[in-house]
Design an enzyme around this catalytic site. Structure first.
Site, PDB file in Angstrom:
ATOM      1  N   ILE A 121      -4.393  -9.833  15.702  1.00 55.42           N
ATOM      2  CA  ILE A 121      -2.893  -9.915  16.196  1.00 55.42           C
ATOM      3  C   ILE A 121      -2.204  -8.760  16.020  1.00 55.42           C
ATOM      4  CG2 ILE A 121      -2.278 -10.352  13.718  1.00 55.42           C
ATOM      5  CD1 ILE A 121      -0.728 -11.943  16.687  1.00 55.42           C
ATOM      6  N   ASP A 122      -2.701  -7.693  15.280  1.00 56.90           N
ATOM      7  CA  ASP A 122      -1.767  -6.251  15.378  1.00 56.90           C
ATOM      8  C   ASP A 122      -2.283  -5.757  16.665  1.00 56.90           C
ATOM      9  OD1 ASP A 122      -4.660  -5.764  15.314  1.00 56.90           O
ATOM     10  OD2 ASP A 122      -4.511  -4.081  13.656  1.00 56.90           O
ATOM     11  N   ARG A 128       0.816  -1.202   0.007  1.00 57.88           N
ATOM     12  CA  ARG A 128       0.088  -0.135  -0.048  1.00 57.88           C
ATOM     13  C   ARG A 128       0.963   1.247  -0.127  1.00 57.88           C
ATOM     14  NH1 ARG A 128      -3.394  -1.362   5.240  1.00 57.88           N
ATOM     15  NH2 ARG A 128      -1.401  -2.437   5.661  1.00 57.88           N
ATOM     16  N   SER A 179     -20.517 -13.562  24.364  1.00 58.44           N
ATOM     17  CA  SER A 179     -18.925 -14.074  24.376  1.00 58.44           C
ATOM     18  C   SER A 179     -18.770 -14.379  25.989  1.00 58.44           C
ATOM     19  CB  SER A 179     -18.259 -13.007  23.833  1.00 58.44           C
ATOM     20  OG  SER A 179     -16.595 -13.164  24.154  1.00 58.44           O
ATOM     21  N   SER A 191     -10.343  -2.648   8.485  1.00 58.50           N
ATOM     22  CA  SER A 191     -11.098  -3.734   9.119  1.00 58.50           C
ATOM     23  C   SER A 191     -12.052  -4.375   8.297  1.00 58.50           C
ATOM     24  CB  SER A 191     -11.859  -3.320  10.287  1.00 58.50           C
ATOM     25  OG  SER A 191     -10.691  -2.732  11.447  1.00 58.50           O
ATOM     26  N   HIS A 244      -0.285   1.012  16.356  1.00 58.38           N
ATOM     27  CA  HIS A 244      -0.644  -0.192  17.279  1.00 58.38           C
ATOM     28  C   HIS A 244       0.211  -0.342  18.287  1.00 58.38           C
ATOM     29  CE1 HIS A 244      -3.894  -1.156  14.689  1.00 58.38           C
ATOM     30  NE2 HIS A 244      -3.176  -1.122  13.598  1.00 58.38           N
ATOM     31  N   ASN A 255      -0.680  -7.376   8.816  1.00 54.93           N
ATOM     32  CA  ASN A 255      -0.916  -6.479   7.646  1.00 54.93           C
ATOM     33  C   ASN A 255      -1.939  -6.939   6.516  1.00 54.93           C
ATOM     34  OD1 ASN A 255       1.478  -7.607   6.828  1.00 54.93           O
ATOM     35  ND2 ASN A 255       1.958  -5.783   5.670  1.00 54.93           N
ATOM     36  N   GLU A 267      -5.299   4.414  14.223  1.00 56.66           N
ATOM     37  CA  GLU A 267      -6.355   3.241  14.728  1.00 56.66           C
ATOM     38  C   GLU A 267      -6.845   3.981  16.049  1.00 56.66           C
ATOM     39  OE1 GLU A 267      -3.177   2.700  14.635  1.00 56.66           O
ATOM     40  OE2 GLU A 267      -2.362   2.524  16.892  1.00 56.66           O
ATOM     41  N   LYS A 295       2.165   1.589   7.532  1.00 61.73           N
ATOM     42  CA  LYS A 295       2.388   0.818   8.661  1.00 61.73           C
ATOM     43  C   LYS A 295       3.339   1.481   9.687  1.00 61.73           C
ATOM     44  CE  LYS A 295       0.983  -2.514   9.805  1.00 61.73           C
ATOM     45  NZ  LYS A 295      -0.417  -2.920  10.287  1.00 61.73           N
ATOM     46  N   TYR A 318      -0.547   3.849  10.824  1.00 55.20           N
ATOM     47  CA  TYR A 318      -0.995   3.089  12.048  1.00 55.20           C
ATOM     48  C   TYR A 318       0.158   2.997  12.635  1.00 55.20           C
ATOM     49  CZ  TYR A 318      -5.274   1.930   9.262  1.00 55.20           C
ATOM     50  OH  TYR A 318      -6.425   1.838   8.512  1.00 55.20           O
TER      51      TYR A 318
HETATM   52  N1  NAD Z   1      -4.279  -7.981  10.972  1.00 59.29           N
HETATM   53  C1  NAD Z   1      -4.825  -7.134  10.379  1.00 59.29           C
HETATM   54  O1  NAD Z   1      -4.064  -6.761   9.359  1.00 59.29           O
HETATM   55  C2  NAD Z   1      -5.679  -6.008  10.875  1.00 59.29           C
HETATM   56  C3  NAD Z   1      -6.544  -5.102   9.948  1.00 59.29           C
HETATM   57  C4  NAD Z   1      -7.516  -4.476  10.282  1.00 59.29           C
HETATM   58  C5  NAD Z   1      -7.838  -4.476  11.637  1.00 59.29           C
HETATM   59  N2  NAD Z   1      -7.248  -5.393  12.657  1.00 59.29           N
HETATM   60  C6  NAD Z   1      -7.521  -5.584  13.998  1.00 59.29           C
HETATM   61  O2  NAD Z   1      -8.784  -6.150  14.073  1.00 59.29           O
HETATM   62  C7  NAD Z   1      -9.274  -5.909  15.215  1.00 59.29           C
HETATM   63  C8  NAD Z   1     -10.817  -5.870  15.165  1.00 59.29           C
HETATM   64  O3  NAD Z   1     -11.087  -4.363  14.637  1.00 59.29           O
HETATM   65  P1  NAD Z   1     -12.390  -3.948  14.548  1.00 59.29           P
HETATM   66  O4  NAD Z   1     -12.190  -2.738  13.431  1.00 59.29           O
HETATM   67  O5  NAD Z   1     -13.401  -5.050  14.091  1.00 59.29           O
HETATM   68  O6  NAD Z   1     -12.985  -3.547  15.809  1.00 59.29           O
HETATM   69  P2  NAD Z   1     -14.420  -2.883  16.472  1.00 59.29           P
HETATM   70  O7  NAD Z   1     -14.257  -2.058  17.427  1.00 59.29           O
HETATM   71  O8  NAD Z   1     -15.310  -2.496  15.255  1.00 59.29           O
HETATM   72  O9  NAD Z   1     -15.115  -4.542  16.792  1.00 59.29           O
HETATM   73  C9  NAD Z   1     -14.350  -5.134  18.089  1.00 59.29           C
HETATM   74  C10 NAD Z   1     -15.454  -5.770  18.516  1.00 59.29           C
HETATM   75  O10 NAD Z   1     -14.927  -6.566  19.608  1.00 59.29           O
HETATM   76  C11 NAD Z   1     -15.822  -6.571  20.440  1.00 59.29           C
HETATM   77  N3  NAD Z   1     -15.288  -7.368  21.973  1.00 59.29           N
HETATM   78  C12 NAD Z   1     -14.663  -6.491  22.872  1.00 59.29           C
HETATM   79  N4  NAD Z   1     -14.444  -7.415  23.981  1.00 59.29           N
HETATM   80  C13 NAD Z   1     -14.786  -8.568  23.530  1.00 59.29           C
HETATM   81  C14 NAD Z   1     -14.825 -10.007  24.004  1.00 59.29           C
HETATM   82  N5  NAD Z   1     -14.309 -10.092  25.305  1.00 59.29           N
HETATM   83  N6  NAD Z   1     -15.493 -10.670  23.422  1.00 59.29           N
HETATM   84  C15 NAD Z   1     -16.174 -10.606  22.254  1.00 59.29           C
HETATM   85  N7  NAD Z   1     -16.004  -9.486  21.524  1.00 59.29           N
HETATM   86  C16 NAD Z   1     -15.359  -8.485  22.396  1.00 59.29           C
HETATM   87  C17 NAD Z   1     -16.575  -5.312  20.719  1.00 59.29           C
HETATM   88  O11 NAD Z   1     -17.720  -5.313  21.335  1.00 59.29           O
HETATM   89  C18 NAD Z   1     -16.584  -4.995  19.174  1.00 59.29           C
HETATM   90  O12 NAD Z   1     -17.746  -5.354  18.463  1.00 59.29           O
HETATM   91  C19 NAD Z   1      -8.596  -5.010  15.799  1.00 59.29           C
HETATM   92  O13 NAD Z   1      -7.437  -5.427  16.494  1.00 59.29           O
HETATM   93  C20 NAD Z   1      -7.852  -4.438  14.628  1.00 59.29           C
HETATM   94  O14 NAD Z   1      -6.615  -3.495  14.835  1.00 59.29           O
HETATM   95  C21 NAD Z   1      -6.245  -6.098  12.016  1.00 59.29           C
END
Ligand code: NAD
Length: 368
Positions: free
Chosen positions: A269-270, A15, A220, A134, A96, A300, A118, A75, A94
């Site tokens: 994981i991030d 990106r 949950s 996301s 993190h 990523n 973020e 990143k 970003y």
């Molecule tokens: N790996 C990657 O490339 C990548 C890319 C984008 C986002 N992400 C990550 O994905 C994760 C989720 O992002 P998002 O935008 O969906 O966030 P979000 O805030 O939209 O959603 C998170 C959800 O988790 C829920 N939650 C909190 N505690 C919980 C629990 N104990 N049990 C179950 N659910 C619970 C919240 O209620 C919420 O609905 C973040 O860590 C984000 O940084 C990673």
């Protein structure tokens, strides 16, 4: 303002933090935009498009970091970039930091004014700069998970949608936010049996309304997570507590209860991941096996679909870049609560509470 856009150097990160349309808007507003040569090639944007939009192309990243008042990236800076950061420089990307201790300490030590995409947050609690990535990562998670389930990739050899007369694959999604809902859309689209777990009852009600009988929603709790994980072919980790390290919700014992060749994709994981057995992986070497289960922990994920992600990201980052450039750092933050919440480090202090806690450094709220 002089704005610098270096080429991303994280593993397989294609990106770029700005597109020609964004360059033109900044240049038209009187700013100077330096873009590193070939920064956009991975996203299908050749240098001449940036030049036509008014950017100055620069050969070396060091020269961009050396001249720019504000660096816009995708990143977080990696070790090779640490020495290039200059005191007082604005870093808009970003970060993190809760899962990046070394970088956090470097930003503090080097007096960087670091705004993390973020943690920019609107009054309704939404995270507008996290949302599009996301959306991408949630959709990719199921694509990747479906492939990992194929036999020649080491999976148990199950088709998520099944076929008439044969059971469908089962998908459990832990966290029903933006990642979770997008993962659910894809999994339902493929014909899988989907369960979404979240702690937020209102969110569960919303998911139930939109997905109806296509998905089960569950509160949950450790018991519900344990049961859902045990019977799933694919588990997607998708929780978030803004700025904080992800809570560990799926224990090693739960992973052990999955049948061999099942798959875990922990998108969270991030932020450290929400599955005990997950560790960060890269696009070059994305999976490993633990407890007989394939684990995918790429930090990523959107970087693998850069032509989609670059535009999705810059659609939402540009307006705050414009605010920072047009008003200057302090005035922009004074006038925008969303930007103030984005500030993670400033003048050698950690200005975001959850990040301070994760880095074990004092929290110093800023008053502008
Ligand atoms: N790996 C990657 O490339 C990548 C890319 C984008 C986002 N992400 C990550 O994905 C994760 C989720 O992002 P998002 O935008 O969906 O966030 P979000 O805030 O939209 O959603 C998170 C959800 O988790 C829920 N939650 C909190 N505690 C919980 C629990 N104990 N049990 C179950 N659910 C619970 C919240 O209620 C919420 O609905 C973040 O860590 C984000 O940084 C990673």
């Amino acid at each position: 303002m002089i704005i610098g856009v270096p080429k991303e150097i994280k593993n397989r990160e294609n990106r770029v933090a700005i597109v020609p349309g964004g360059v033109k808007m900044l240049v038209d507003a009187g700013h100077k935009v330096l873009v590193e040569k070939s920064a956009g090639v991975g996203a299908g944007i050749p240098d001449d498009k940036f030049v036509a939009a008014g950017a100055k192309m620069i050969d070396k990243a060091a020269d961009i970091w050396g001249q720019a008042e504000m660096i816009i990236k995708v990143k977080e800076p990696i070790a090779a970039e640490f020495p290039l950061m200059r005191p007082g420089q604005i870093l808009y990307t970003y970060l993190h930091l809760a899962a990046a201790t070394e970088l956090g300490h470097e930003l503090v030590k080097r007096n960087i004014s670091a705004i993390a995409y973020e943690t920019i947050q609107l009054p309704n609690g939404s995270l507008p700069l996290l949302t599009p990535m996301s959306e991408v990562a949630g959709r990719v998670s199921v694509q990747v998970g479906a492939q990992c389930l194929q036999k020649h990739r080491g999976g148990k050899g199950i088709l998520l949608g099944g076929v008439p007369g044969v059971r469908r694959g089962r998908v459990a999604i832990v966290g029903g936010g933006v990642v979770g809902i997008n993962a659910a859309k894809m999994a339902i689209g493929l014909g899988a049996r989907v369960t979404i777990l979240d702690v937020n009852a209102a969110r569960l009600a919303y998911l139930d309304d939109i997905f109806g009988n296509d998905a089960d929603t569950l509160m949950s709790t450790p018991e519900n997570i344990g049961n859902a994980v045990a019977e799933s072919d694919l588990v997607v980790g998708a929780v978030l507590i803004a700025g904080a390290k992800a809570p560990c919700l799926v224990s090693r014992d739960m992973v052990r209860s999955m049948s061999p060749g099942s798959v875990i994709v922990d998108v969270a994981i991030d932020q450290g991941g929400c599955i005990e057995t997950i560790r960060p992986t890269t696009h070059d070497d994305p999976v490993y096996v633990d407890e007989g289960v394939i684990h995918y922990g790429v930090t990523n994920i959107p970087g693998d679909v850069p032509m989609t992600s670059t535009y999705a990201l810059t659609n939402v980052t540009l307006r705050y870049a414009m605010e920072l450039a047009n008003k200057g750092f302090e005035k922009a933050l004074r006038e925008s609560e969303a930007l103030r919440l984005g500030l993670n480090t400033y003048q050698g202090k950690v200005t975001y509470s959850a990040v301070a806690e994760a880095l074990n450094l004092p929290f110093a709220p800023m008053n502008f």
